[in-house]
Design an enzyme around this catalytic site. Structure first.
Site, mmCIF file in Angstrom:
data_model
loop_
_atom_site.group_PDB
_atom_site.id
_atom_site.type_symbol
_atom_site.label_atom_id
_atom_site.label_comp_id
_atom_site.label_asym_id
_atom_site.label_seq_id
_atom_site.Cartn_x
_atom_site.Cartn_y
_atom_site.Cartn_z
ATOM 1 N N ASN A 128 0.810 -1.219 0.000
ATOM 2 C CA ASN A 128 0.000 0.000 0.000
ATOM 3 C C ASN A 128 0.844 1.270 0.000
ATOM 4 O O ASN A 128 0.370 2.351 0.363
ATOM 5 C CB ASN A 128 -0.931 0.014 1.221
ATOM 6 C CG ASN A 128 -1.971 -1.096 1.161
ATOM 7 O OD1 ASN A 128 -2.691 -1.230 0.176
ATOM 8 N ND2 ASN A 128 -2.038 -1.912 2.209
ATOM 9 N N ALA A 129 2.086 1.158 -0.413
ATOM 10 C CA ALA A 129 2.978 2.326 -0.459
ATOM 11 C C ALA A 129 3.902 2.186 -1.659
ATOM 12 O O ALA A 129 4.931 1.529 -1.584
ATOM 13 C CB ALA A 129 3.789 2.439 0.835
ATOM 14 N N THR A 157 13.222 -6.116 -6.326
ATOM 15 C CA THR A 157 14.216 -6.665 -7.236
ATOM 16 C C THR A 157 15.309 -7.383 -6.449
ATOM 17 O O THR A 157 15.824 -6.842 -5.470
ATOM 18 C CB THR A 157 14.830 -5.544 -8.091
ATOM 19 O OG1 THR A 157 13.794 -4.906 -8.831
ATOM 20 C CG2 THR A 157 15.860 -6.094 -9.062
ATOM 21 N N GLN A 337 4.230 -3.443 -34.605
ATOM 22 C CA GLN A 337 3.342 -3.141 -35.727
ATOM 23 C C GLN A 337 4.013 -3.448 -37.067
ATOM 24 O O GLN A 337 3.405 -4.023 -37.971
ATOM 25 C CB GLN A 337 2.934 -1.663 -35.676
ATOM 26 C CG GLN A 337 1.865 -1.261 -36.683
ATOM 27 C CD GLN A 337 0.506 -1.858 -36.367
ATOM 28 O OE1 GLN A 337 0.234 -2.204 -35.226
ATOM 29 N NE2 GLN A 337 -0.336 -2.001 -37.372
ATOM 30 N N GLU A 364 10.550 2.809 -10.122
ATOM 31 C CA GLU A 364 11.439 3.921 -9.734
ATOM 32 C C GLU A 364 10.828 5.285 -10.049
ATOM 33 O O GLU A 364 11.529 6.243 -10.386
ATOM 34 C CB GLU A 364 12.807 3.776 -10.397
ATOM 35 C CG GLU A 364 13.614 2.664 -9.776
ATOM 36 C CD GLU A 364 15.096 2.871 -9.929
ATOM 37 O OE1 GLU A 364 15.586 3.988 -9.645
ATOM 38 O OE2 GLU A 364 15.768 1.916 -10.336
#
Length: 381
Positions: A128-129, A157, A337, A364
């Site tokens: 939640n942060a 990470t 594409q 980040e």
């Protein structure tokens, strides 16, 4: 201002590309599909001196700058984002130790990182942060000569592979300033009470370890505090000034790869009896992609340059980070594409580039937060 790289920098960039192009392609699809990584490849990159080049020579590093670190990152991500992230993020957290760590902490951790013996990680985000790190609730409480830590961290990470994590903790929850409530504490991942669960099913960069961390009464010595107590938030902002140019380089490397893959494909692919490269609509796409890549590269070069000069430009770094992520997403989209149905299959490189690009607008600092930083710097001046 000269935009020309020095001979040493050109040599570093060339060596990084040669290594990545020689080592990554044969295993990129395997790692992506299996969501795994061979640590021997990271160790080999360490042997060649590609990891932690910004670390001072007294700790085993090359004593270069974050600019050179970014140049290597760009080439590694151009070869494959997943492997590039798995290798270059092994030092994510070393910046905090260099800036704020004690001599004992630096000596204990940095040489092992450079030699390929132990990765490091940084645990900031919580369930939640995310964009608001000051709301982090993982707590570290003094108990005798120890910190006792409880909480949960998300999207970390190296959470399952690092030997040590630099954990962002709330050490003074009663402080009236929410920006003075936190500190960084060094936590060995083998500490009792720490559990790491690897996250599966990521859209991209699947070779890189991303984990959820649970800390239940994890006890570490008081001297594991990194820097000064209550300075965690300000230290985090300084940390991001060093790491965000690295993320910019990721975006530029990915976009460059999308451009190169597209050029190769449109020259080889024929439709209506002509190579795709002969159609003006394709030519315009290539021209736009090349221009976007050049602009983003110049932005991150300047941003990294300010860091190595000891005068990080917070707004410029935010500009570079936002723009590099945006052009990575756009160039990857155009590459898919132009590849048509082939781009929709995971065997093609552009497919992996497309899936990896989006994270650059998220981690980040989301693109929205980067724009907030830019606008505040302009409107408050």
């Amino acid at each position: 201002m000269s935009f020309k790289l020095t001979k040493e920098q050109r040599d570093i960039k060339k060596a990084a590309r040669k290594f990545a192009e020689g080592e990554f392609p044969d295993r990129a699809l395997e790692f992506d599909r299996q969501e795994t990584f061979d640590l021997d490849l990271w160790r080999k990159a360490c042997e060649f001196g590609f990891v932690g080049v910004f670390i001072d020579e007294e700790y085993g590093g090359a004593g270069m700058g974050f600019f050179e670190h970014s140049l290597i990152t760009e080439e590694f991500w151009a070869a494959d984002p997943g492997i590039g992230q798995a290798i270059m993020s092994a030092s994510f957290g070393a910046e905090l130790l260099l800036l704020f760590g004690s001599e004992e902490q630096k000596q204990a951790i940095l040489p092992d990182l450079v030699e390929g013996k132990a990765m490091i990680g940084t645990a900031i985000t919580e369930p939640n942060a995310g964009s608001d790190p000051a709301s982090a609730t993982t707590k570290a409480v003094r108990d005798g000569d120890s910190w006792v830590i409880n909480g949960n961290k998300m999207f970390i990470t190296n959470g399952s592979t690092a030997k040590n994590l630099v954990v962002f903790c709330q050490t003074d929850p009663e402080n009236s300033s929410r920006h003075k409530q936190h500190s960084f504490i060094l936590v060995p991942t083998e500490a009792p009470g720490l559990e790491a669960d690897k996250i599966h099913g990521k859209m991209g960069i699947r070779a890189s370890d991303t984990s959820e961390i649970s800390l239940s009464n994890v006890r570490v010595p008081l001297e594991n505090l990194v820097g000064k107590e209550g300075k965690g938030f300000s230290q985090l902002m300084e940390f991001f000034n060093r790491t965000r140019p690295h993320v910019c380089a990721q975006g530029v490397g990915l976009a460059q790869a999308a451009l190169e893959e597209s050029i190769r494909h449109v020259k080889e692919r024929y439709q209506f009896g002509k190579p795709l490269a002969s159609f003006q609509s394709i030519q315009f796409k290539i021209a736009e992609m090349a221009t976007l890549v050049r602009a983003a590269r110049n932005l991150y070069y300047e941003a990294a340059w300010t860091v190595d000069k000891g005068k990080p430009d917070h707004a410029l770094i935010a500009m570079a980070k936002w723009y590099a992520g945006e052009i990575a997403v756009r160039c990857a989209d155009e590459a898919v594409q132009m590849h048509g149905g082939y781009g929709f299959i995971d065997e093609t490189k552009v497919n992996r580039l497309y899936r990896a690009a989006k994270v650059l607008e998220i981690y980040e600092g989301t693109k929205e937060m980067e724009k907030t930083i830019i606008s505040r710097s302009l409107l408050q001046s």
